[in-house]
Design a protein around this motif. Structure first.
Motif, short mmCIF file in Angstrom:
data_model
loop_
_atom_site.label_atom_id
_atom_site.label_comp_id
_atom_site.label_asym_id
_atom_site.label_seq_id
_atom_site.Cartn_x
_atom_site.Cartn_y
_atom_site.Cartn_z
N THR A 34 0.84 -1.20 0.00
CA THR A 34 0.00 0.00 0.00
C THR A 34 0.88 1.26 0.00
O THR A 34 2.07 1.20 0.33
CB THR A 34 -0.93 0.03 1.23
OG1 THR A 34 -0.13 0.05 2.41
CG2 THR A 34 -1.84 -1.18 1.26
N ASP A 35 0.26 2.39 -0.37
CA ASP A 35 0.99 3.67 -0.41
C ASP A 35 0.19 4.76 0.33
O ASP A 35 -0.85 5.20 -0.17
CB ASP A 35 1.21 4.09 -1.88
CG ASP A 35 2.00 5.40 -2.00
OD1 ASP A 35 2.63 5.81 -1.00
OD2 ASP A 35 1.97 6.00 -3.09
N HIS A 36 0.68 5.12 1.50
CA HIS A 36 0.14 6.27 2.24
C HIS A 36 1.36 7.01 2.79
O HIS A 36 2.30 6.37 3.27
CB HIS A 36 -0.74 5.84 3.42
CG HIS A 36 -1.99 5.13 2.99
ND1 HIS A 36 -2.11 3.76 2.97
CD2 HIS A 36 -3.20 5.61 2.56
CE1 HIS A 36 -3.33 3.43 2.55
NE2 HIS A 36 -4.00 4.52 2.29
N VAL A 62 -2.36 0.74 -3.55
CA VAL A 62 -2.08 1.44 -4.78
C VAL A 62 -1.48 2.82 -4.50
O VAL A 62 -1.74 3.41 -3.46
CB VAL A 62 -3.37 1.65 -5.63
CG1 VAL A 62 -4.01 0.33 -6.02
CG2 VAL A 62 -4.41 2.53 -4.92
N GLY A 95 -6.53 7.72 -4.98
CA GLY A 95 -5.95 8.16 -3.71
C GLY A 95 -6.98 8.27 -2.61
O GLY A 95 -8.18 8.13 -2.84
N ASP A 96 -6.47 8.52 -1.41
CA ASP A 96 -7.28 8.47 -0.20
C ASP A 96 -7.52 9.89 0.32
O ASP A 96 -6.59 10.57 0.73
CB ASP A 96 -6.50 7.61 0.82
CG ASP A 96 -7.13 7.64 2.19
OD1 ASP A 96 -8.36 7.73 2.26
OD2 ASP A 96 -6.38 7.57 3.17
N LYS A 109 -11.14 16.19 -9.51
CA LYS A 109 -11.30 15.35 -10.70
C LYS A 109 -10.49 14.05 -10.65
O LYS A 109 -9.62 13.81 -11.50
CB LYS A 109 -10.89 16.14 -11.95
CG LYS A 109 -11.68 17.44 -12.13
CD LYS A 109 -12.62 17.30 -13.28
CE LYS A 109 -13.54 18.50 -13.37
NZ LYS A 109 -14.67 18.29 -14.22
N PRO A 110 -10.77 13.22 -9.66
CA PRO A 110 -9.98 11.99 -9.54
C PRO A 110 -10.06 11.06 -10.75
O PRO A 110 -9.09 10.38 -11.10
CB PRO A 110 -10.56 11.32 -8.29
CG PRO A 110 -11.83 12.01 -7.99
CD PRO A 110 -11.74 13.38 -8.56
N LEU A 111 -11.24 11.05 -11.40
CA LEU A 111 -11.41 10.16 -12.55
C LEU A 111 -10.54 10.63 -13.72
O LEU A 111 -9.75 9.85 -14.29
CB LEU A 111 -12.89 10.14 -12.96
CG LEU A 111 -13.28 9.16 -14.04
CD1 LEU A 111 -13.54 7.79 -13.44
CD2 LEU A 111 -14.53 9.62 -14.78
N ALA A 112 -10.66 11.90 -14.05
CA ALA A 112 -9.88 12.45 -15.16
C ALA A 112 -8.38 12.35 -14.85
O ALA A 112 -7.57 12.00 -15.72
CB ALA A 112 -10.27 13.91 -15.39
N GLN A 158 -13.50 1.57 -6.93
CA GLN A 158 -14.73 1.10 -6.30
C GLN A 158 -15.96 1.69 -6.98
O GLN A 158 -16.96 1.03 -7.15
CB GLN A 158 -14.80 1.55 -4.84
CG GLN A 158 -14.45 0.48 -3.85
CD GLN A 158 -12.94 0.38 -3.72
OE1 GLN A 158 -12.42 -0.65 -4.09
NE2 GLN A 158 -12.27 1.40 -3.24
N GLY A 159 -15.88 2.98 -7.30
CA GLY A 159 -17.03 3.69 -7.85
C GLY A 159 -17.38 3.20 -9.25
O GLY A 159 -16.51 2.67 -9.96
N LYS A 161 -17.97 4.72 -12.10
CA LYS A 161 -17.23 5.30 -13.24
C LYS A 161 -15.78 4.85 -13.26
O LYS A 161 -15.19 4.63 -14.32
CB LYS A 161 -17.31 6.83 -13.17
CG LYS A 161 -18.67 7.38 -13.52
CD LYS A 161 -18.61 8.87 -13.64
CE LYS A 161 -19.98 9.45 -13.89
NZ LYS A 161 -20.03 10.87 -13.55
N MET A 162 -15.19 4.73 -12.06
CA MET A 162 -13.80 4.25 -12.01
C MET A 162 -13.71 2.81 -12.51
O MET A 162 -12.77 2.44 -13.22
CB MET A 162 -13.27 4.31 -10.57
CG MET A 162 -13.05 5.70 -10.03
SD MET A 162 -11.70 6.60 -10.82
CE MET A 162 -10.32 5.69 -10.24
N LEU A 174 -8.07 -3.49 -8.94
CA LEU A 174 -8.02 -3.91 -7.54
C LEU A 174 -9.23 -3.32 -6.84
O LEU A 174 -9.32 -2.10 -6.69
CB LEU A 174 -6.73 -3.41 -6.88
CG LEU A 174 -5.42 -3.80 -7.58
CD1 LEU A 174 -4.23 -3.06 -6.96
CD2 LEU A 174 -5.19 -5.31 -7.49
#
Ligand code: F42
Length: 328
Positions: A34-36, A62, A95-96, A109-112, A158-159, A161-162, A174
């Motif tokens: 994981t990456d945080h 991720v 990202g979180d 705009k996380p999707l774009a 999860q969403g 669109k993603m 994932l």
């Protein structure tokens, strides 16, 4: 069915390397880190894993394109690919939000952003000079000075669109889920995306990135999963809770208990058997095997044993190897 395992670098890299080597010996195909920002660095950890394993694939599970520019991500994962003899896989997600808030990063705009980042990273890794004027990602003739072979890119999603985007462009996805009901919905979205881009949906490795807890004693397995399941419930959209018949009010009760550090309340009854059923793969090897078969029937092609893995990590890795992977 492929098998992966997730480790969180809240543990030192050498400890994770020990578990990763054991996982490789037990027949796992992938190890995901994981990456945080608050944990140890994902690429330093992957480097140690690359040097201490031989055949298992190793990936970020991720990273994101807000804390790391896609050119830096491309350079980092290409380096891991070189060090590991071509075993690197890039897991990249939006990202979180909680960690971004703490870092003062705005989550626009996380999707774009994810879509454009994947395009840029693929181009960097294949040796291209990247000029891009995307909505969120921009490059003006940037190029890596070294070239490695292909690095598969998996999306954390999860969403709806993603998931659709993953079907369109990713090598794998994932998905933080454990129950067939969630995968039924997810697989439809992935198929929709694959259709849109004219791909065969079977090109996408559909991965259940699951809260996993295995032990010969089912009570111990459940107890080990409770705190992780509590965090999942607290962070789940209402729609997902409703899908599993879990009262939406439970989310705020559990959230409050987490905020107060009242883990006694979580262990004592706030986390119900229905929540364990919905949000984990949990129990004896037979219980876990049954759930894995059900997920396989719906289209899941990789199971990732995520935190806690089991009440005793080492025993759990060996149990998965002997009682599940060897019997699939
Ligand atoms: N996050 C981390 O930070 N570190 C990790 O190690 C990590 C591991 C991990 C593993 C598996 C996994 O599935 C997720 C993981 N995550 C990790 C979490 C991940 O980074 C995401 O937080 C998580 O997957 C939730 O993202 P999501 O798929 O729900 O997508 C969000 C962004 C969402 O809202 N999606 C919507 C959807 O329908 O899919 C799309 C929203 C949308 O369309 N937005 C538009 C856009 O361009 O972004 C803009 C809309 C507007 O009006 O602005």
């Amino acid at each position: 069915m492929k098998f992966g395992i997730e480790f969180v670098p809240s543990d030192p890299a050498l400890k994770i390397a020990y578990y990763a080597k054991l996982s490789e010996q037990q027949g796992f195909d992938y190890v995901w880190i994981t990456d945080h920002y608050n944990n140890r660095d994902v690429y330093s950890t992957l480097t140690v894993l690359a040097l201490n394993t031989n055949s298992i694939k190793i990936g970020s599970g991720v990273t994101n394109s807000y804390t790391r520019n896609p050119a830096i991500t491309a350079s980092s994962i290409a380096s891991i690919s070189e060090i590991s003899g071509g075993r690197a896989v890039l897991g990249l997600g939006p990202g979180d939000k909680a960690t971004f808030d703490a870092m003062g990063i705005s989550w626009e705009k996380p999707l774009a952003t994810t879509k454009e980042a994947i395009q840029a990273i693929r181009d960097f890794i294949s040796g291209k000079k990247v000029s891009m004027n995307g909505e969120m990602i921009k490059f003006a003739g940037a190029k890596l000075a070294f070239k490695v072979g292909n690095v598969p890119i998996y999306m954390g999603a999860q969403g709806p669109k993603m998931l659709e985007l993953a079907g369109e462009i990713a090598d794998g996805v994932l998905i933080n889920a454990s129950h067939p009901k969630d995968f039924k919905v997810a697989v439809e979205q992935i198929k929709k995306g694959a259709k849109k881009s004219g791909r065969d949906p079977s090109e996408v490795d559909v991965t259940a990135y699951a809260c996993f807890s295995i032990d010969k004693d089912p009570v111990k397995a459940v107890n080990a999963a409770k705190v992780v399941v509590a965090f999942i419930v607290a962070g789940s959209p209402d729609l997902v809770l409703e899908r599993h018949g879990i009262p939406v009010e439970a989310k705020s009760q559990i959230g409050e208990a987490i905020a107060k550090g009242n883990f006694g309340a979580l262990m004592g009854g706030l986390v119900t058997p229905e929540m364990i059923e919905a949000f984990s793969i949990c129990g004896t090897p037979e219980d876990c095997m049954k759930r894995i078969r059900d997920l396989e029937a719906i289209g899941v092609t990789q199971i990732v044993a995520g935190s806690p893995i089991g009440p005793d990590k080492e025993k759990a890795i060996k149990l998965i190897g002997k009682e599940i992977i060897a019997k699939m």
